[in-house]
Design a protein around this motif. Structure first.
Motif, PDB file in Angstrom:
ATOM      1  N   LEU A  39     -53.193 -19.297  37.437  1.00 45.01           N
ATOM      2  CA  LEU A  39     -53.505 -17.698  36.973  1.00 45.01           C
ATOM      3  C   LEU A  39     -52.687 -17.287  36.769  1.00 45.01           C
ATOM      4  O   LEU A  39     -51.462 -17.383  37.867  1.00 45.01           O
ATOM      5  CB  LEU A  39     -54.813 -16.992  37.662  1.00 45.01           C
ATOM      6  CG  LEU A  39     -56.125 -18.463  38.344  1.00 45.01           C
ATOM      7  CD1 LEU A  39     -57.127 -16.730  38.726  1.00 45.01           C
ATOM      8  CD2 LEU A  39     -57.056 -18.811  36.927  1.00 45.01           C
ATOM      9  N   GLU A  53     -51.438 -10.810  34.735  1.00 47.71           N
ATOM     10  CA  GLU A  53     -52.749  -9.856  33.493  1.00 47.71           C
ATOM     11  C   GLU A  53     -52.679  -8.726  34.181  1.00 47.71           C
ATOM     12  O   GLU A  53     -52.992  -7.432  33.501  1.00 47.71           O
ATOM     13  CB  GLU A  53     -53.472 -10.190  33.199  1.00 47.71           C
ATOM     14  CG  GLU A  53     -53.428 -11.794  32.217  1.00 47.71           C
ATOM     15  CD  GLU A  53     -54.552 -11.912  31.860  1.00 47.71           C
ATOM     16  OE1 GLU A  53     -55.410 -11.090  30.738  1.00 47.71           O
ATOM     17  OE2 GLU A  53     -56.092 -12.795  32.549  1.00 47.71           O
ATOM     18  N   ASP A 109     -55.416 -18.251  44.668  1.00 49.69           N
ATOM     19  CA  ASP A 109     -55.239 -17.794  42.974  1.00 49.69           C
ATOM     20  C   ASP A 109     -55.381 -16.467  43.062  1.00 49.69           C
ATOM     21  O   ASP A 109     -53.750 -16.252  41.974  1.00 49.69           O
ATOM     22  CB  ASP A 109     -56.059 -18.391  42.053  1.00 49.69           C
ATOM     23  CG  ASP A 109     -55.854 -20.053  41.967  1.00 49.69           C
ATOM     24  OD1 ASP A 109     -54.877 -20.430  42.090  1.00 49.69           O
ATOM     25  OD2 ASP A 109     -56.749 -20.813  40.367  1.00 49.69           O
ATOM     26  N   ALA A 119     -51.358 -14.271  41.058  1.00 51.31           N
ATOM     27  CA  ALA A 119     -52.360 -13.350  40.068  1.00 51.31           C
ATOM     28  C   ALA A 119     -51.326 -12.300  40.385  1.00 51.31           C
ATOM     29  O   ALA A 119     -51.904 -11.841  39.002  1.00 51.31           O
ATOM     30  CB  ALA A 119     -53.262 -13.799  39.182  1.00 51.31           C
ATOM     31  N   SER A 179     -69.218 -21.259  35.591  1.00 51.11           N
ATOM     32  CA  SER A 179     -68.797 -22.306  34.565  1.00 51.11           C
ATOM     33  C   SER A 179     -69.764 -22.945  34.433  1.00 51.11           C
ATOM     34  O   SER A 179     -69.288 -23.638  35.947  1.00 51.11           O
ATOM     35  CB  SER A 179     -67.242 -21.443  34.498  1.00 51.11           C
ATOM     36  OG  SER A 179     -66.926 -22.769  33.639  1.00 51.11           O
ATOM     37  N   GLU A 196     -61.935 -27.793  36.751  1.00 46.46           N
ATOM     38  CA  GLU A 196     -61.531 -26.963  35.598  1.00 46.46           C
ATOM     39  C   GLU A 196     -63.098 -25.772  35.911  1.00 46.46           C
ATOM     40  O   GLU A 196     -62.792 -24.533  34.843  1.00 46.46           O
ATOM     41  CB  GLU A 196     -62.187 -27.500  34.034  1.00 46.46           C
ATOM     42  CG  GLU A 196     -62.012 -26.531  32.946  1.00 46.46           C
ATOM     43  CD  GLU A 196     -60.408 -26.222  33.028  1.00 46.46           C
ATOM     44  OE1 GLU A 196     -60.390 -25.178  31.999  1.00 46.46           O
ATOM     45  OE2 GLU A 196     -59.660 -26.069  33.677  1.00 46.46           O
ATOM     46  N   ARG A 230     -61.748 -23.291  37.932  1.00 46.13           N
ATOM     47  CA  ARG A 230     -60.616 -22.364  37.144  1.00 46.13           C
ATOM     48  C   ARG A 230     -61.219 -21.470  36.671  1.00 46.13           C
ATOM     49  O   ARG A 230     -60.456 -20.125  36.588  1.00 46.13           O
ATOM     50  CB  ARG A 230     -59.595 -23.187  36.686  1.00 46.13           C
ATOM     51  CG  ARG A 230     -57.809 -22.376  36.038  1.00 46.13           C
ATOM     52  CD  ARG A 230     -57.588 -23.387  35.462  1.00 46.13           C
ATOM     53  NE  ARG A 230     -58.267 -23.402  34.129  1.00 46.13           N
ATOM     54  CZ  ARG A 230     -57.845 -22.051  33.153  1.00 46.13           C
ATOM     55  NH1 ARG A 230     -57.600 -21.560  33.557  1.00 46.13           N
ATOM     56  NH2 ARG A 230     -59.196 -22.025  31.621  1.00 46.13           N
ATOM     57  N   GLN A 231     -61.902 -21.981  35.713  1.00 44.08           N
ATOM     58  CA  GLN A 231     -62.580 -20.480  34.594  1.00 44.08           C
ATOM     59  C   GLN A 231     -63.153 -19.628  35.143  1.00 44.08           C
ATOM     60  O   GLN A 231     -63.256 -18.606  35.100  1.00 44.08           O
ATOM     61  CB  GLN A 231     -63.167 -21.184  33.792  1.00 44.08           C
ATOM     62  CG  GLN A 231     -61.927 -22.361  32.652  1.00 44.08           C
ATOM     63  CD  GLN A 231     -63.443 -22.695  31.657  1.00 44.08           C
ATOM     64  OE1 GLN A 231     -64.384 -22.114  30.874  1.00 44.08           O
ATOM     65  NE2 GLN A 231     -62.625 -23.262  30.339  1.00 44.08           N
ATOM     66  N   GLU A 277     -60.770 -17.390  37.211  1.00 42.05           N
ATOM     67  CA  GLU A 277     -60.233 -16.524  35.512  1.00 42.05           C
ATOM     68  C   GLU A 277     -61.356 -15.352  35.388  1.00 42.05           C
ATOM     69  O   GLU A 277     -60.553 -14.391  35.242  1.00 42.05           O
ATOM     70  CB  GLU A 277     -60.368 -17.605  34.600  1.00 42.05           C
ATOM     71  CG  GLU A 277     -59.148 -16.814  33.375  1.00 42.05           C
ATOM     72  CD  GLU A 277     -57.815 -16.091  33.521  1.00 42.05           C
ATOM     73  OE1 GLU A 277     -57.421 -15.821  33.250  1.00 42.05           O
ATOM     74  OE2 GLU A 277     -57.329 -17.383  34.507  1.00 42.05           O
ATOM     75  N   LYS A 278     -62.301 -15.763  35.522  1.00 47.20           N
ATOM     76  CA  LYS A 278     -63.815 -14.150  34.740  1.00 47.20           C
ATOM     77  C   LYS A 278     -63.756 -13.371  35.978  1.00 47.20           C
ATOM     78  O   LYS A 278     -63.884 -11.882  35.400  1.00 47.20           O
ATOM     79  CB  LYS A 278     -64.982 -15.108  34.655  1.00 47.20           C
ATOM     80  CG  LYS A 278     -64.386 -16.179  33.584  1.00 47.20           C
ATOM     81  CD  LYS A 278     -66.739 -16.863  33.153  1.00 47.20           C
ATOM     82  CE  LYS A 278     -66.437 -17.905  32.426  1.00 47.20           C
ATOM     83  NZ  LYS A 278     -67.501 -18.458  32.411  1.00 47.20           N
ATOM     84  N   LYS A 308     -61.314 -12.786  38.479  1.00 49.47           N
ATOM     85  CA  LYS A 308     -59.699 -11.361  38.227  1.00 49.47           C
ATOM     86  C   LYS A 308     -59.964 -10.631  37.181  1.00 49.47           C
ATOM     87  O   LYS A 308     -59.321  -9.998  37.075  1.00 49.47           O
ATOM     88  CB  LYS A 308     -59.072 -12.893  37.980  1.00 49.47           C
ATOM     89  CG  LYS A 308     -57.518 -11.754  37.681  1.00 49.47           C
ATOM     90  CD  LYS A 308     -56.469 -12.970  37.390  1.00 49.47           C
ATOM     91  CE  LYS A 308     -56.684 -13.020  35.340  1.00 49.47           C
ATOM     92  NZ  LYS A 308     -55.475 -13.761  34.475  1.00 49.47           N
ATOM     93  N   ARG A 309     -60.230 -11.321  36.308  1.00 52.14           N
ATOM     94  CA  ARG A 309     -60.967 -10.183  34.832  1.00 52.14           C
ATOM     95  C   ARG A 309     -61.565  -9.384  34.676  1.00 52.14           C
ATOM     96  O   ARG A 309     -61.167  -7.608  34.613  1.00 52.14           O
ATOM     97  CB  ARG A 309     -60.812 -10.944  33.457  1.00 52.14           C
ATOM     98  CG  ARG A 309     -59.217 -11.886  33.159  1.00 52.14           C
ATOM     99  CD  ARG A 309     -60.025 -12.556  32.029  1.00 52.14           C
ATOM    100  NE  ARG A 309     -58.283 -13.057  31.034  1.00 52.14           N
ATOM    101  CZ  ARG A 309     -58.486 -14.110  30.337  1.00 52.14           C
ATOM    102  NH1 ARG A 309     -59.235 -13.978  29.315  1.00 52.14           N
ATOM    103  NH2 ARG A 309     -57.187 -14.583  29.821  1.00 52.14           N
TER     104      ARG A 309
END
Length: 213
Positions: A31, A34, A75, A79, A158, A182, A185-186, A189-190, A192-193
């Motif tokens: 990741l 951000e 991760d 990040a 996901s 995958e 990972r997605q 990512e969700k 994290k955001r």
């Protein structure tokens, strides 16, 4: 003749999914940073709340929950989601605790017609014989380490799917399970955001003795 042999081999392989290897589930693109929440956090290992059927399907993966926690920690550290993130030490020394559950982590295949001889011609023509899909769902809570107040709750999931035909037999074992990797990972990512979007609110609540909204 070669095409017929390929067809027969493909039908045999597709009828029996290979065992998934750790690398296909837990190795993915890191990741990207951000933004950083200016607080320290400690990860409380996520509990394994997967349905029994899912647990049985990946029973050959030893300590799956432990591997999920290790990747999540790595991760989020890479990040730079928090000023500092650890999984060991005195939780009272941290500003926040991360805790939660693994709701789903699975990979499955759906075969359409390989076992029905009259329909073999469709596989021979290159039409999809089935689908391979992976699904991951995680839930996280962000907790004030000093008083135990839940400051935020987050859920993410996901599902990735790919078409499989008999002509995929050459890389079937090599790539089987990557859909779940995958999806993992997605999902991270969700999460994290979503947590990062609460940066200002979390920072303010930790600074407030009463954690008033």
């Amino acid at each position: 003749m070669l095409r017929i042999v390929t067809l027969l081999l493909g039908l045999a392989v597709m009828g029996c999914a290979p065992l998934i290897q750790n690398s296909q589930l837990f190795e993915h693109t890191a990741l990207l940073p951000e933004g950083t929440i200016p607080l320290t956090a400690q990860l409380v290992p996520l509990e394994d709340h997967r349905p029994e059927k899912e647990q049985k399907s990946l029973a050959h993966i030893q300590d799956l929950a432990g591997k999920v926690n290790a990747v999540l920690l790595k991760d989020f550290q890479r990040a730079q989601l928090f000023q500092e993130l650890s999984i060991e030490g005195d939780p009272r020394q941290a500003d926040l605790l991360l805790r939660g559950a693994i709701r789903s982590f699975t990979v499955q295949t759906v075969d359409y017609y390989y076992e029905y001889t009259p329909l073999v011609i469709f596989a021979f023509l290159g039409l999809p014989e089935g689908y391979s899909w992976g699904q991951v769902a995680l839930a996280l809570e962000v907790v004030d380490a000093k008083n135990g107040a839940v400051l935020g709750a987050y859920e993410a999931s996901s599902r990735q799917q790919r078409k499989v035909t008999i002509y995929d037999t050459g890389n079937w074992e090599q790539h089987y399970g990557e859909e779940a990797g995958e999806s993992f990972r997605q999902t991270l990512e969700k999460l994290k955001r979503a947590i990062l979007a609460d940066r200002d609110r979390l920072t303010r609540l930790v600074a407030s003795p009463s954690n008033a909204p």
